[in-house]
Design an enzyme around this catalytic site. Structure first.
Site, PDB file in Angstrom:
ATOM      1  N   HIS B  80       0.837  -1.203   0.000  1.00  0.00           N
ATOM      2  CA  HIS B  80       0.000   0.000   0.000  1.00  0.00           C
ATOM      3  C   HIS B  80       0.871   1.252   0.000  1.00  0.00           C
ATOM      4  CE1 HIS B  80      -3.147   2.818   1.103  1.00  0.00           C
ATOM      5  NE2 HIS B  80      -4.038   1.856   0.962  1.00  0.00           N
ATOM      6  N   GLY B 161       4.754  22.190  10.591  1.00  0.00           N
ATOM      7  CA  GLY B 161       5.982  21.431  10.847  1.00  0.00           C
ATOM      8  C   GLY B 161       7.109  21.774   9.889  1.00  0.00           C
ATOM      9  N   HIS B 166      10.485  13.884   8.487  1.00  0.00           N
ATOM     10  CA  HIS B 166      10.940  13.260   9.739  1.00  0.00           C
ATOM     11  C   HIS B 166      11.738  12.015   9.343  1.00  0.00           C
ATOM     12  CE1 HIS B 166      10.691  10.893  13.441  1.00  0.00           C
ATOM     13  NE2 HIS B 166      10.276  11.982  14.085  1.00  0.00           N
ATOM     14  N   ALA B 169       9.681   8.813  10.436  1.00  0.00           N
ATOM     15  CA  ALA B 169       8.214   8.829  10.361  1.00  0.00           C
ATOM     16  C   ALA B 169       7.690   9.569   9.147  1.00  0.00           C
ATOM     17  CB  ALA B 169       7.619   9.440  11.639  1.00  0.00           C
ATOM     18  N   GLY B 170       8.561  10.097   8.301  1.00  0.00           N
ATOM     19  CA  GLY B 170       8.129  10.728   7.059  1.00  0.00           C
ATOM     20  C   GLY B 170       7.278  11.966   7.286  1.00  0.00           C
TER      21      GLY B 170
END
Lengths: 298, 298
Positions: B80, B161, B166, B169-170
């Site tokens: 996915h 942000g 990140h 964590a992208g």
């Protein structure tokens, strides 16, 4: 478990009496009074309450006590047929309650009020113990004024209580039934004969569906006619089947359905069944309805 | 006020991690975890929770904290597409909540998690601040592996942000949308071309209804084909209209609709709208549904 109860009381002209009856229901723990309305020409009021079995039982017994203290059928006049001060008390399964729960509750309440108030009680519809006394209309025929003569016949011995009428309160009919849907279909015509023929075609009494009562009316102000119905068991005679047959019968006279209307409340499941039917939904489960799922978790 | 939230997390192979994430939601006051499921080939889990705005906000922030501590996208593989450890977080209005409530909540949660975890956040669908970034697929294109290059372009500066991914964590996509209905219509034919043509006719991307995504599939084990759909706004593109058009398009190829199916949850109102349509019910009000009336009183 939620049970609905819709007591019909023979008082619709003294607001203070009706308000006191409503207060009696409201002040019973575990019960909500959803609605009540009075009709002066009928001289009758209808209360709609819901709650668990114990709450509904307590509210109904309290309602009997208050109604019997303030209503005397010997001086009561009104257009609506009635047999008693508290005339009819149906219990209806709503959520998590079965018809068997409502039959048991009807019999229990019947036994208690018969004993406590020395009142004859007839059981009707699903709670009936006698096929000849299933229909409310049959039990009520002759009304309060004819009750003493009627009860002299052994076949009209009550299910509970004395075999003679209560002097001021007559008798009461208590039972269990499915939620009733008041459903009208308006036709794009002023031909009353068409509405009456269609009503005759679909109602149980003249050969139609088992759980349909129907009549044809003129809506004079709109110049159209209406097939006015009570659907007394939407699970066994679903609303979509009735609608489709009315539409077909109307077409046979060259008449179209203009619109339909739900009067008052309808169980969500009756609408879901129509959606499932027309959308040809297979394998649908009630807990796929988001709100039902929320309730289970709530 | 009830808001639903369906966080999609990039972990579907380590049951202990998924269970810990579920526990995080369950232990938040004011929130119910309705459902969660993992797909190992997708390496992804989907949680469904409901609660008031404050409860859902607290649960989602706690979920981010736990997920970011246990998921590293640098070693994550799955079928996915995904951009982040917590990949997508939609807020959905359910009862007594408006879309505006959900947009406000999405922006608030987006600002908090961006600040607390130094995580880039993109707002999507109804919460989007930029027409070019309304669609999830557009934001996610290039996935985690392409994110650093994508974010180097000013047009992909996040809503909240840092302007760089990140490390583990992208980025996360947060937004608000209507409840999604997964709806399939099965056709009484094995002609996959018919299912594909109908899907193309009804989906938004190729000229169909605004709130329909659709594709045609073969159900090989049954020897039939399926038009598989997501209805992304059942108020504006109602289920009955989609069904009727599919039926008509199928008839044009001499094919009949065999059945349809609802996958997962559906809001009660979507079924009520279908019943109203087919039964031609005029003047119906939501509080005529018995269960809604009970809830108001409860």
């Amino acid at each position: 478990m939620l049970i609905e109860c819709i007591p019909n009381v023979s008082e619709g002209r003294r607001p203070e009496v009706v308000a006191a009856l409503a207060d009696t229901i409201r002040s019973t723990p575990g019960v909500h009074l959803l609605d009540f309305s009075s009709d002066a020409s009928h001289n009758r009021s209808v209360f709609t309450l819901v709650g668990d079995a114990a709450g509904v039982e307590a509210a109904v017994i309290a309602l009997f006590e208050r109604a019997l203290a303030s209503i005397d059928l010997r001086t009561h006049k009104g257009e609506h047929p009635r047999l008693g001060a508290v005339d009819v008390v149906p219990f209806v399964p709503i959520e998590g309650a079965t018809m068997a729960d409502c039959v048991a509750l009807a019999r229990r309440v019947g036994a208690i009020v018969a004993e406590r108030f020395q009142l004859p009680v007839y059981l009707y519809e699903e709670a009936s113990t006698n096929p000849a006394r299933k229909n409310l209309e049959d039990i009520r025929r002759g009304e309060f004024e004819g009750l003493a003569a009627k009860m002299a016949s052994p076949e009209w011995a009550p299910d509970f209580g004395p075999a003679v009428p209560h002097a001021s309160a007559g008798a009461t009919v208590i039972g269990a039934r499915m939620p009733l849907i008041a459903y009208n279909i308006n036709l794009a015509t002023d031909r009353l004969d068409v509405a009456k023929k269609i009503a005759a075609a679909i109602r149980h009494s003249s050969g139609g569906f088992r759980f349909v009562k129907a009549a044809g009316f003129m809506l004079a102000d709109r110049g159209i006619v209406q097939v006015s119905m009570n659907l007394t068991n939407y699970e066994k005679t679903p609303i979509f089947r009735v609608f489709e047959v009315v539409k077909r019968e109307a077409a046979r006279y060259g008449v179209q359905v203009l619109e339909s209307e739900i009067v008052g409340l309808i169980p969500s499941a009756a609408l879901h069944a129509a959606a499932e039917h027309y959308l040809q939904i297979e394998g649908f489960k009630p807990d796929q309805v988001l709100e039902a799922k929320l309730k289970l978790k709530g």
